[in-house]
Design an enzyme around this catalytic site. Structure first.
Site, PDB file in Angstrom:
ATOM      1  N   SER A   1       0.788  -1.236   0.000  1.00  0.00           N
ATOM      2  CA  SER A   1       0.000   0.000   0.000  1.00  0.00           C
ATOM      3  C   SER A   1       0.822   1.289   0.000  1.00  0.00           C
ATOM      4  O   SER A   1       0.250   2.356  -0.193  1.00  0.00           O
ATOM      5  CB  SER A   1      -0.968   0.015   1.184  1.00  0.00           C
TER       6      SER A   1
ATOM      7  N   VAL B   1       1.176  -3.636   3.741  1.00  0.00           N
ATOM      8  CA  VAL B   1       1.150  -4.934   4.429  1.00  0.00           C
ATOM      9  C   VAL B   1       2.396  -5.783   4.154  1.00  0.00           C
ATOM     10  O   VAL B   1       2.549  -6.863   4.724  1.00  0.00           O
ATOM     11  CB  VAL B   1      -0.135  -5.762   4.132  1.00  0.00           C
TER      12      VAL B   1
ATOM     13  N   LYS C   1       0.431   3.312  -3.002  1.00  0.00           N
ATOM     14  CA  LYS C   1      -0.725   4.221  -3.181  1.00  0.00           C
ATOM     15  C   LYS C   1      -0.298   5.683  -3.113  1.00  0.00           C
ATOM     16  O   LYS C   1      -0.940   6.549  -3.700  1.00  0.00           O
ATOM     17  CB  LYS C   1      -1.789   3.927  -2.110  1.00  0.00           C
TER      18      LYS C   1
ATOM     19  N   TYR D   1      -3.319  -2.266 -10.235  1.00  0.00           N
ATOM     20  CA  TYR D   1      -3.252  -2.182  -8.774  1.00  0.00           C
ATOM     21  C   TYR D   1      -2.442  -3.343  -8.181  1.00  0.00           C
ATOM     22  O   TYR D   1      -1.538  -3.133  -7.363  1.00  0.00           O
ATOM     23  CB  TYR D   1      -4.668  -2.132  -8.187  1.00  0.00           C
TER      24      TYR D   1
ATOM     25  N   TYR E   1      -4.496   3.780   8.221  1.00  0.00           N
ATOM     26  CA  TYR E   1      -5.848   3.226   8.303  1.00  0.00           C
ATOM     27  C   TYR E   1      -6.538   3.592   9.609  1.00  0.00           C
ATOM     28  O   TYR E   1      -6.484   4.735  10.030  1.00  0.00           O
ATOM     29  CB  TYR E   1      -5.817   1.704   8.077  1.00  0.00           C
TER      30      TYR E   1
HETATM   31  N1  GLN Z   1      -2.125  -5.500  -1.962  1.00  0.00           N
HETATM   32  C1  GLN Z   1      -2.719  -5.303  -0.666  1.00  0.00           C
HETATM   33  C2  GLN Z   1      -4.210  -5.452  -0.797  1.00  0.00           C
HETATM   34  O1  GLN Z   1      -4.727  -4.992  -1.756  1.00  0.00           O
HETATM   35  C3  GLN Z   1      -2.375  -3.959  -0.126  1.00  0.00           C
HETATM   36  C4  GLN Z   1      -3.018  -3.670   1.213  1.00  0.00           C
HETATM   37  C5  GLN Z   1      -2.143  -2.912   2.155  1.00  0.00           C
HETATM   38  O2  GLN Z   1      -0.923  -2.859   1.999  1.00  0.00           O
HETATM   39  N2  GLN Z   1      -2.736  -2.360   3.177  1.00  0.00           N
HETATM   40  O3  GLN Z   1      -4.875  -6.045  -0.003  1.00  0.00           O
END
Ligand code: GLN
Length: 305
Positions: A60, A258, A63, A188, A240
């Protein structure tokens, strides 16, 4: 500041967390890793400790990069039309606000639904696929030509990504996705599978900390407005459901992934951290403990005025 000592202290928290298991390729990562890279842009000093050169999946944290790229290419107005900038009280794969309030845009660019929308805004340009553009931009803003896509992690994400698929199809049905659900998801999943190091993330943080200008050669990579926008959203929702908690404890715009990565953009510092054991919200547990120590010792909290 003794980084080795800070690492030893934060290391003790690793057992409180767990590696992400819902993406099978991430479940195999050794949880007992902790690395940090600190780029002081004022004095042009770089220090690192622990697993600072280990490659891991950006997840993430990508992003932030796709958000910056979309703002640079399409402008803030277009981005704001498609995605909100609001806090979320829900998990990263939430879609609840859209269901409850009948809104057509995701809460913000860092929940998965918002990130999928941002990725869908990037379209083929001069024969370059959206992923190729994002990879080139990631290498540039991370000052790391070695960033590459990990095929195994991508396949693993794609195979088990039914939740993300459901979000993409939902967004498509709501008219929020500009590309097909499948091609948006491909972008993505692939951007999440880019492999970075603490150093790459520290460089990304340093560009943001330096108002969008690369501290290594003075080139402006993103506008001041884009850098400010990204840092604001990192502060309010980069971690988050725990963003508020860490806003109080650390006070530095930070984004987690993650894969265990953290990027932080503090006054005068870009910081990259890696430790794959995660808390319930999906944030690196020892990584945030370490960032809290750095914030205290280096006086990085932006709210201490
Ligand atoms: N690729 C992970 C997902 O889409 C990314 C989520 C994350 O890093 N919080 O679930």
């Amino acid at each position: 500041m003794n980084l080795e000592e800070a690492i030893q202290n934060s290391w003790r928290r690793i057992d409180e967390g767990q590696v992400a298991t819902y993406i099978p390729a991430l479940a195999d990562v050794d949880p007992y890793q902790l690395g940090v890279y600190l780029f002081n842009i004022k004095d042009n000093k770089r220090v690192c400790a622990g697993a600072a050169q280990t490659r891991f999946a950006i997840e993430s944290v990508s992003k932030v990069i796709s958000l910056l790229y979309a703002i640079e290419h399409l402008g803030l107005t277009t981005v704001n039309q498609r995605v909100g900038t609001r806090q979320t009280g829900f998990a990263f794969n939430t879609i609840l606000n859209m269901e409850i309030t009948r809104e057509t845009k995701p809460l913000n660019p860092f929940v998965n639904s918002g990130a999928i929308v941002i990725s869908s805004l990037i379209t083929e340009e001069n024969g370059q696929s959206p992923v190729d553009q994002l990879l080139a931009f990631t290498r540039k803003i991370c000052h790391d030509p070695q960033v590459s896509l990990n095929e195994e992690i991508y396949q693993s994400e794609a195979r088990t990504g039914d939740m993300n698929r459901s979000l993409a199809y939902y967004l498509k049905a709501k008219g929020t996705l500009t590309r097909s659900a499948t091609s948006s998801l491909e972008t993505y999943f692939k951007q999440c599978s880019f492999m970075v190091t603490c150093e790459s993330l520290a460089n990304l943080g340093a560009v943001l900390a330096n108002d969008g200008v690369a501290p290594w050669d003075g080139e402006r990579i993103v506008s001041s407005a884009a850098a400010t926008y990204a840092k604001s959203v990192m502060m309010t929702t980069g971690l988050y459901t725990e963003s508020g908690t860490y806003s109080v404890r650390i006070g530095v715009p930070t984004k987690s992934g993650v894969g265990g990565g953290l990027v932080a953009a503090a006054p005068n510092y870009g910081i990259g951290i890696f430790s794959p054991a995660l808390d319930q919200a999906g944030n690196s547990i020892a990584g945030l403990d370490l960032l809290e120590r750095l914030s205290q010792q280096l006086h990085l909290d932006i709210f201490k005025y």
